[in-house]
Design a protein around this motif. Structure first.
Motif, PDB file in Angstrom:
ATOM      1  N   ALA A 136       0.842  -1.201   0.000  1.00 30.95           N
ATOM      2  CA  ALA A 136       0.000   0.000   0.000  1.00 30.95           C
ATOM      3  C   ALA A 136       0.873   1.245   0.000  1.00 30.95           C
ATOM      4  CB  ALA A 136      -0.928   0.006   1.215  1.00 30.95           C
ATOM      5  N   ARG A 137       0.496   2.220  -0.818  1.00 29.99           N
ATOM      6  CA  ARG A 137       1.182   3.506  -0.873  1.00 29.99           C
ATOM      7  C   ARG A 137       0.147   4.613  -0.734  1.00 29.99           C
ATOM      8  NH1 ARG A 137       4.514   0.409  -0.218  1.00 29.99           N
ATOM      9  NH2 ARG A 137       6.477   0.028  -1.326  1.00 29.99           N
ATOM     10  N   PHE A 138       0.532   5.682  -0.039  1.00 28.58           N
ATOM     11  CA  PHE A 138      -0.408   6.772   0.208  1.00 28.58           C
ATOM     12  C   PHE A 138       0.171   8.086  -0.293  1.00 28.58           C
ATOM     13  CE2 PHE A 138      -1.431   3.435   3.194  1.00 28.58           C
ATOM     14  CZ  PHE A 138      -2.814   3.359   3.080  1.00 28.58           C
ATOM     15  N   TYR A 139      -0.670   8.878  -0.934  1.00 22.60           N
ATOM     16  CA  TYR A 139      -0.248  10.120  -1.566  1.00 22.60           C
ATOM     17  C   TYR A 139      -1.155  11.267  -1.151  1.00 22.60           C
ATOM     18  CZ  TYR A 139       2.208   6.789  -4.580  1.00 22.60           C
ATOM     19  OH  TYR A 139       2.998   5.770  -5.056  1.00 22.60           O
ATOM     20  N   GLN A 140      -0.530  12.439  -0.994  1.00 21.04           N
ATOM     21  CA  GLN A 140      -1.317  13.640  -0.717  1.00 21.04           C
ATOM     22  C   GLN A 140      -1.692  14.298  -2.029  1.00 21.04           C
ATOM     23  OE1 GLN A 140       0.364  17.265   0.368  1.00 21.04           O
ATOM     24  NE2 GLN A 140      -1.676  18.102   0.635  1.00 21.04           N
ATOM     25  N   GLY A 141      -2.984  14.586  -2.183  1.00 22.17           N
ATOM     26  CA  GLY A 141      -3.433  15.234  -3.403  1.00 22.17           C
ATOM     27  C   GLY A 141      -4.916  15.036  -3.625  1.00 22.17           C
ATOM     28  N   ASP A 142      -5.402  15.599  -4.719  1.00 21.76           N
ATOM     29  CA  ASP A 142      -6.798  15.450  -5.102  1.00 21.76           C
ATOM     30  C   ASP A 142      -6.963  14.121  -5.824  1.00 21.76           C
ATOM     31  OD1 ASP A 142      -8.914  15.892  -7.488  1.00 21.76           O
ATOM     32  OD2 ASP A 142      -9.524  17.035  -5.727  1.00 21.76           O
ATOM     33  N   ALA A 143      -7.848  13.283  -5.320  1.00 21.96           N
ATOM     34  CA  ALA A 143      -7.999  11.931  -5.862  1.00 21.96           C
ATOM     35  C   ALA A 143      -8.432  11.951  -7.322  1.00 21.96           C
ATOM     36  CB  ALA A 143      -8.994  11.136  -5.016  1.00 21.96           C
ATOM     37  N   GLY A 144      -9.320  12.892  -7.678  1.00 24.29           N
ATOM     38  CA  GLY A 144      -9.777  12.980  -9.059  1.00 24.29           C
ATOM     39  C   GLY A 144      -8.643  13.300 -10.007  1.00 24.29           C
TER      40      GLY A 144
END
Length: 496
Positions: free
Chosen positions: A396-404
């Motif tokens: 699993a990797r997690f990113y900050q940002g707008d999902a769209g």
């Protein structure tokens, strides 16, 4: 519910139900009562020059928010705390186009009517269904979801809760002064700034209520004044308590108006002596004139500043501002159904949109090939990465940002995702996000919602753009309230 809510948390916009979770960047009145229940805290908000008449009516049904439907002089009116089949006397108030109805007395009660277990029920308004028995509550919620989801098929039977009380693992209490200048604590009446003095909320964790009662008793000896929103004077605004239902760990957050806390060490010592079960205490400074409970400044007074709890076999660290579902018993049922609908075989790429601290994404990772979590709130992303490491999750990797925007960029690079799990706020998603799902074309979209009405709107968009609904499961996450969570499975149609 990223929500809350008495309701759930994710939820309703009143002080009673605020959530602190961040989402995509685009992205009830005091209860009526019969005359024995006393004065209406909202009476001063009603139009002037109103006329009132008493009328005898029969209730023919319920609105989606649990109000009784009656007819009066050709008009359809909504009356709180009235049940189908009942006859009653109501007070109808009119002023110009304004028409409102209030229950005066029930003449013929329904067999489904019960005496509310909570003595504050008619004052608080945070719960809306305690005058119904459990069977009637279940039928009301099932029927509401069935009607909303009719265009997409018949939903499954709602998953209810064996013990529909004491379930909230997060609660916050507000303090004030009564007319005799005595310190009181409790909750705001719904859609008002009328503070209801109480000693127990039956859907809160009992230990949380014990703790804030102790704090209220300590305020006088420590010369702590409650904050007054009108004057800006005073110190203690709220007490937020979070309880790990599995771990038993307890967090207490003192929300204060200034960082100057005289005698804080002795206060913390006295509170810990009264409640040695408390594992961490924080001070949160909120000096803004705002309806939000928490401010930006935070200081740990005792412990590590977070608590840990277990959900679906995984451990999660929970901070003061973390969004974490407020009913863990029902959340496990909700998430289990979502993972079941995703039909994971161990090879799929899953996107967890609006991922928060990573709960559902990390749970999905146990059966997926790869999970990608996307969330705007950088603090939540940091917590998600931490939770991933503490559970030894490698895929699993997690990113900050707008999902769209993230999904549009994936599609532009020719990358694919098999499943998108989305769990937006009460307002639902928006067309920018939904269009990004359509561009990416995942085989399945699993839509978890705390507001079925906005979910229906979003599902209509997706069904117009290549998806069909294969299953809908309602879950009673917030017993005693009108709120329901639903999870829907949507599948991409195969082109001919």
């Amino acid at each position: 519910m990223k929500k809350r809510k008495h309701s759930g948390d994710k939820r309703s916009g009143t002080k009673h139900n605020q959530s602190t979770k961040s989402h995509s960047k685009k992205h009830s009145k005091v209860a009526t009562r019969d005359k024995l229940q006393g004065k209406n805290p909202n009476k001063n908000k009603r139009p002037r020059n109103k006329k009132s008449v008493t009328a005898k009516v029969s209730c023919t049904g319920l609105t989606n928010d649990g109000k009784g439907i009656v007819r009066w002089e050709g008009k359809q009116l909504e009356v709180e705390h009235l049940l189908p089949g009942e006859t009653a006397e109501i007070t109808v108030s009119t002023s110009g186009k304004y028409v409102a109805a209030e229950l005066k007395r029930v003449i013929t009660p329904s067999e489904n009517r019960v005496k509310p277990a909570c003595s504050y029920y008619y004052e608080c308004g945070g719960c809306q269904l305690q005058h119904m028995n459990d069977r009637a509550q279940m039928h009301f919620k099932q029927e509401t979801i069935d009607k909303l989801m009719k265009p997409f098929g018949k939903p499954e039977s709602i998953l209810t809760m064996d013990h529909p009380y004491d379930y909230r693992n997060k609660s916050h209490t507000t303090f004030g002064l009564n007319k005799d200048r005595q310190i009181i604590g409790g909750l705001y009446a719904q859609n008002s700034h009328q503070l209801i003095s109480m000693d127990r909320c039956l859907i809160h964790d009992p230990k949380a209520d014990e703790i804030w009662q102790t704090i209220k008793g300590m305020m006088r000896s420590f010369k702590i004044q409650p904050y007054n929103e009108d004057t800006g004077q005073g110190f203690l605004r709220h007490v937020l308590v979070k309880v790990g239902k599995v771990s038993g760990e307890i967090m207490v957050v003192l929300v204060v108006a200034t960082s100057v806390f005289k005698g804080k060490n002795n206060f913390v010592k006295a509170l810990r002596k009264a409640h040695p079960e408390i594992t961490t205490i924080l001070m949160n400074v909120n000096n803004r004139k705002t309806s939000m409970v928490l401010g930006d400044q935070e200081k740990v007074l005792f412990g590590k500043g977070t608590i840990t709890d277990t959900l679906c076999g995984l451990k999660f660290d929970i901070s003061a501002k973390s969004f974490y579902q407020i009913n863990p018993v029902q959340t496990e049922k909700l998430y289990a159904k979502a993972i079941e609908m995703a039909k994971l075989s161990g090879k799929e790429t899953v996107i967890d949109a609006y991922c928060g601290i990573g709960t559902i994404g990390l749970i999905a990772s146990q059966k997926a090939g790869k999970v990608i979590g996307v969330e705007l709130n950088k603090d939540a992303v940091r917590d998600a990465i931490h939770n991933s490491k503490r559970n030894g999750v490698k895929n699993a990797r997690f990113y900050q940002g707008d999902a769209g925007e993230f999904m549009v960029q994936m599609a532009a690079r020719g990358e694919k995702a098999d499943v998108v799990i989305m769990d937006p706020p009460r307002s639902g998603s928006d067309e920018a996000f939904l269009s990004s799902v359509v561009k990416l074309k995942p085989k399945r979209v699993i839509y978890v919602s705390c507001n079925p009405e906005t979910q229906v709107r979003d599902m209509n968009y997706l069904t117009r753009n290549g998806y069909e609904v294969k299953g809908i499961q309602p879950v009673d996450m917030f017993p005693q309230t009108v709120h329901v969570e639903t999870v829907a499975e949507m599948v991409l149609k195969v082109s001919n």
